[in-house]
Scaffold this motif. Structure first.
Motif, PDB file in Angstrom:
ATOM      1  N   ASN A 117       0.764  -1.019   0.014  1.00  0.00           N
ATOM      2  CA  ASN A 117      -0.094   0.036   0.046  1.00  0.00           C
ATOM      3  C   ASN A 117       0.813   1.322  -0.009  1.00  0.00           C
ATOM      4  OD1 ASN A 117      -2.209   1.714   0.112  1.00  0.00           O
ATOM      5  ND2 ASN A 117      -3.448   0.378   1.780  1.00  0.00           N
TER       6      ASN A 117
ATOM      7  N   LYS B 150       0.120 -10.797  -3.578  1.00  0.00           N
ATOM      8  CA  LYS B 150      -0.836  -9.986  -4.090  1.00  0.00           C
ATOM      9  C   LYS B 150      -0.573  -9.519  -5.596  1.00  0.00           C
ATOM     10  CE  LYS B 150      -2.709  -8.325   0.176  1.00  0.00           C
ATOM     11  NZ  LYS B 150      -3.043  -7.255   1.107  1.00  0.00           N
TER      12      LYS B 150
ATOM     13  N   GLU C  18      -5.877 -11.507  -2.727  1.00  0.00           N
ATOM     14  CA  GLU C  18      -6.684 -10.357  -2.471  1.00  0.00           C
ATOM     15  C   GLU C  18      -8.014 -10.762  -2.731  1.00  0.00           C
ATOM     16  OE1 GLU C  18      -6.467  -5.963  -3.975  1.00  0.00           O
ATOM     17  OE2 GLU C  18      -5.728  -7.279  -5.294  1.00  0.00           O
ATOM     18  N   ARG C  19      -8.619 -11.702  -3.344  1.00  0.00           N
ATOM     19  CA  ARG C  19      -9.960 -12.141  -3.541  1.00  0.00           C
ATOM     20  C   ARG C  19     -10.469 -12.712  -2.381  1.00  0.00           C
ATOM     21  NH1 ARG C  19      -8.468 -12.699  -8.975  1.00  0.00           N
ATOM     22  NH2 ARG C  19      -7.909 -15.027  -8.720  1.00  0.00           N
TER      23      ARG C  19
ATOM     24  N   GLU D 229      -9.221 -12.354   0.780  1.00  0.00           N
ATOM     25  CA  GLU D 229      -9.554 -11.406   1.891  1.00  0.00           C
ATOM     26  C   GLU D 229     -10.734 -10.524   1.759  1.00  0.00           C
ATOM     27  OE1 GLU D 229      -6.074  -8.856   2.036  1.00  0.00           O
ATOM     28  OE2 GLU D 229      -4.525 -10.289   3.009  1.00  0.00           O
ATOM     29  N   LYS D 230     -11.165 -10.237   0.361  1.00  0.00           N
ATOM     30  CA  LYS D 230     -12.414  -9.426   0.011  1.00  0.00           C
ATOM     31  C   LYS D 230     -13.457 -10.242   0.645  1.00  0.00           C
ATOM     32  CE  LYS D 230     -10.824  -6.172  -3.420  1.00  0.00           C
ATOM     33  NZ  LYS D 230     -10.838  -5.977  -4.828  1.00  0.00           N
ATOM     34  N   ARG D 231     -13.448 -11.582   0.388  1.00  0.00           N
ATOM     35  CA  ARG D 231     -14.538 -12.635   0.687  1.00  0.00           C
ATOM     36  C   ARG D 231     -14.663 -12.646   2.285  1.00  0.00           C
ATOM     37  NH1 ARG D 231     -13.130 -15.568  -3.962  1.00  0.00           N
ATOM     38  NH2 ARG D 231     -11.700 -16.849  -2.820  1.00  0.00           N
TER      39      ARG D 231
ATOM     40  N   ASP E 172     -13.486 -10.255   4.258  1.00  0.00           N
ATOM     41  CA  ASP E 172     -13.989  -9.323   4.850  1.00  0.00           C
ATOM     42  C   ASP E 172     -15.676  -8.975   4.669  1.00  0.00           C
ATOM     43  OD1 ASP E 172     -11.799  -8.044   5.933  1.00  0.00           O
ATOM     44  OD2 ASP E 172     -11.316  -6.877   4.108  1.00  0.00           O
ATOM     45  N   LYS E 173     -16.198  -9.830   3.633  1.00  0.00           N
ATOM     46  CA  LYS E 173     -17.682  -9.550   3.394  1.00  0.00           C
ATOM     47  C   LYS E 173     -18.301 -10.318   4.606  1.00  0.00           C
ATOM     48  CE  LYS E 173     -17.966  -8.799  -1.441  1.00  0.00           C
ATOM     49  NZ  LYS E 173     -18.315  -9.495  -2.704  1.00  0.00           N
TER      50      LYS E 173
ATOM     51  N   ARG F 134     -10.965  -5.853  13.157  1.00  0.00           N
ATOM     52  CA  ARG F 134     -12.350  -5.843  12.511  1.00  0.00           C
ATOM     53  C   ARG F 134     -13.503  -5.990  13.387  1.00  0.00           C
ATOM     54  NH1 ARG F 134      -8.342  -7.606   9.111  1.00  0.00           N
ATOM     55  NH2 ARG F 134      -8.801  -7.016   6.746  1.00  0.00           N
TER      56      ARG F 134
ATOM     57  N   PRO G 245      -3.834  -6.625   6.436  1.00  0.00           N
ATOM     58  CA  PRO G 245      -4.148  -7.753   5.623  1.00  0.00           C
ATOM     59  C   PRO G 245      -3.957  -8.871   6.644  1.00  0.00           C
ATOM     60  CG  PRO G 245      -2.027  -6.886   5.477  1.00  0.00           C
ATOM     61  CD  PRO G 245      -2.520  -6.004   6.404  1.00  0.00           C
TER      62      PRO G 245
END
Length: 674
Positions: free
Chosen positions: A85, A116, A274-275, A277-279, A281-282, A381, A500
């Motif tokens: 980042n 990533k 990355e995909r 991590e997004k799942r 987080d959802k 989180r 992350p």
């Protein structure tokens, strides 16, 4: 120095061999840490500054980092950035190189960037910034040797660094040049006067105060400052750059330059990590899934803690029981009197060993599990999910983390409140932490629930979870009450970075947890458990007429106990359980059975028989559970509160707050179901 959560403390540990705890939220480190290392026949001291996003002060850690950078002596600055980042991290880097030219940029977490599919052109970035750039993975030590070489060369003057200059609009540049002219030769500093000029023009009160502390209280009255600064400010106001607009202009220029650099040096491709991590987080932060998943995770941690701690506790108690017998025999053989043996072994030593046997196993399980959740990235989180609720109570979202720490041990939750920047909000977290039932109260809660409400393990776990929910509601209510009365104020800003997901370093976590939490808590518990054992033995063995002092005082407390749904014995047991909540039931048994020493119960059935024979009903059981959750903090926690606040007032309020909740709720339950 660097942003929070870039592995700054990991770099520090790798170089110095120290073991600074790493955290996933801003303000985790609120003071500087120092360590030493040796490189190429020279001794170095390395300073780990608090994690900060900016030198444009808005929080305590930013002020501390900025003041150290501007006013202290040093040979080189290692600015640590997250390779995954870079855009966000460059904001701080550009500000640092405005202060000093002795800078090395360390691009850490290159292993995460690779996963990533992120590539950073370090050579191009180095040319654009005008400083050395080193790519590294601090967790494995990769790149550290190259970093040390750059530090060594810069510190000894063998490598000259010429950082790029960040330019602002012409009117701002003109004002900066004017103030620099006034500062040059009139203040003793090796730092870049350009940064000082920008901050003085900005008019930040905290920087002005630091400037006066370092250069003299009358610095702004001297002609070389007043004669250049004030006209420059007036000119900027005429041109539309006065007050807040000046700060916006500076910030905008920094971010635009950072964005331009990131676009030219970073290549990013989609990645599986990355995909994933997004799942995640959802699920963990989803509108409908976040709270249920959070409760489920916490329930699993509690279940593992409770189920896993029973067996080692029994083993420890068995070992300690045998040790007591052996020691008593040795003392008797050495000529010690029966009274001394009973006092020392069955009084002082028994309470001390009992506290260790009951506290150590749950802590040894709960704290590492808690640390794993933190290291994996789940705790920030959870703070995100609870931030809104705490904010509506006038508290800080970080209090969610300290509240969770309190479920393991309230003393640790109190010390964990250091991560909260605002002194007012830190006090709220400290005072309300005892409303979270710690692992020392779990044995009593579980035993009473199993005896009087449900013997089914699943149902008992759900009931325990309901009690946890009540404690959380009480935390919200008391936080709101405190922030509306004795701790009024405006809520502080709360920058929460979602890190992350990372694979925890289990062995390192266990080592840090044992050293920083378990030993710390046990040491404080032992310091008060031994003298408490003496007091309990005296009360149980000294008689007033035909009754022991223990029974005599219990009779005096009987009306007060009945008022809150208990009895005199249980109320006295809670009072004498001040050293540690784990000894409440053994003390009650000692009074009910009129024995002169603490004894354990053989089974839940036998314990229930003893309690019902002494007048217990399900209402008594319910009030006991409530009062166990809401009463005064244990001695270890109270001592920790005093050490953190250094205030009799706030320490007393930390006792009164949970006690009032417990008395009121128990009194209502008792009189409704009388």
């Amino acid at each position: 120095m660097g942003n929070p959560n870039v592995g700054k403390s990991t770099v520090f540990n790798e170089i110095t061999g120290s073991h600074q705890h790493t955290g996933n939220w801003t303000g985790k480190t609120v003071d500087t840490a120092k360590g030493r290392f040796y490189y190429k026949f020279m001794n170095y001291e390395l300073v780990d500054l608090p994690g900060t996003y900016s030198l444009l002060s808005s929080s305590e850690e930013e002020r501390l980092a900025r003041d150290y950078l501007c006013f202290e002596k040093y040979d080189c600055v290692v600015c640590v950035a997250d390779a995954t980042n870079l855009l966000r991290n460059l904001n701080l880097v550009l500000q640092v190189i405005e202060v000093t030219d002795k800078v090395v940029l360390l691009l850490n977490l290159c292993d995460e960037a690779k996963k990533k599919n992120i590539t950073v052109n370090a050579d191009a970035l180095s040319k654009m910034l005008g400083i050395p750039v080193v790519k590294a993975t601090a967790r494995s030590g990769k790149g550290i040797n190259e970093l040390l070489e750059k530090v060594h060369l810069i510190s000894n003057g063998a490598l000259t660094v010429e950082p790029a200059t960040l330019f602002y609009p012409n009117s701002v540049e003109s004002a900066v040049h004017r103030v620099k002219r006034g500062l040059k030769g009139n203040i003793d500093t090796d730092k870049n006067l350009r940064f000082f000029a920008l901050r003085l023009l900005e008019g930040d009160e905290s920087f002005n105060n630091s400037f006066k502390r370092h250069f003299g209280a009358d610095i702004f009255q001297k002609g070389f400052i007043r004669g250049n600064l004030n006209p420059a400010k007036r000119e900027l106001e005429k041109l539309g750059y006065g007050g807040e607009k000046f700060a916006v202009c500076i910030t905008t220029a920094i971010f635009e330059r950072a964005e331009d650099m990131a676009q030219q040096t970073v290549m990013r491709l989609p990645s599986k990590k990355e995909r994933m991590e997004k799942r995640l987080d959802k699920i963990l932060m989803g509108r409908y899934t976040s709270i249920p998943v959070m409760i489920l995770l916490f329930a699993v941690v509690l279940w593992i803690t409770v189920a896993g701690s029973n067996y080692p506790s029994e083993i420890l108690r068995g070992v300690f029981d045998n040790f007591e017998v052996w020691l008593a025999d040795k003392l008797a053989a050495a000529g010690a009197s029966d009274t001394f043996v009973s006092l020392f072994v069955n009084g002082i030593l028994r309470v001390l060993l009992w506290v260790i046997a009951v506290m150590l196993p749950p802590m040894a399980i709960f704290f590492p599990l808690f640390a794993i959740l933190e290291d994996f990235g789940i705790l920030p989180r959870i703070a995100f999910n609870l931030d809104g609720a705490f904010e509506r109570c006038g508290a800080c979202g970080k209090q969610a983390l300290t509240t969770c720490m309190g479920y393991g041990c309230n003393a640790v939750g109190v010390t964990g409140s250091r991560i909260i920047d605002s002194p007012r909000e830190r006090l709220v977290a400290i005072i309300t932490n005892s409303l979270s039932p710690c692992n020392g109260r779990f044995p009593l809660l579980i035993a009473v629930i199993s005896m009087f409400f449900s013997q089914n393990s699943v149902a008992a776990a759900l009931i325990l979870l309901c009690f946890m929910g009540v404690s959380m509601l009480a935390t919200f209510a008391s936080s709101k009450l405190l922030t509306s009365t004795v701790l009024k104020g405006v809520s502080s800003s709360f920058v929460l970075e979602l890190p992350p997901y990372r694979k925890p370093k289990i062995l390192s976590l266990i080592g840090d947890t044992v050293r920083e939490k378990i030993i710390f808590v046990l040491f404080r518990a032992a310091a008060v458990a031994a003298p408490a054992g003496l007091v309990i033995w005296v009360l149980a063995n000294v008689r007033v007429g035909s009754a022991t002092l223990l029974c005599y005082i219990a009779d005096i407390l009987e009306p007060a106990g009945r008022f809150i749904g208990l009895d005199g014995v249980m109320l006295l047991a809670f009072i004498l359980g001040f050293p540690a909540n784990e000894i409440v039931i053994p003390i009650a048994l000692m009074a009910y059975l009129s024995t002169g020493e603490m004894s354990d119960y053989s089974s839940l059935e036998s314990l229930k028989t003893i309690l019902t024979d002494n007048g217990w009903t399900w209402v008594t059981a319910l009030c006991t559970c409530i009062f166990s959750m809401f009463h005064f903090p244990c001695s270890t926690t109270l001592l920790t509160i005093w050490k953190e606040t250094k205030s009799v007032k706030w320490t007393a309020l930390s006792v009164i707050t949970p006690l009032v909740f417990g008395v009121v709720i128990c009194a209502v339950i008792s009189h409704v179901f009388k």
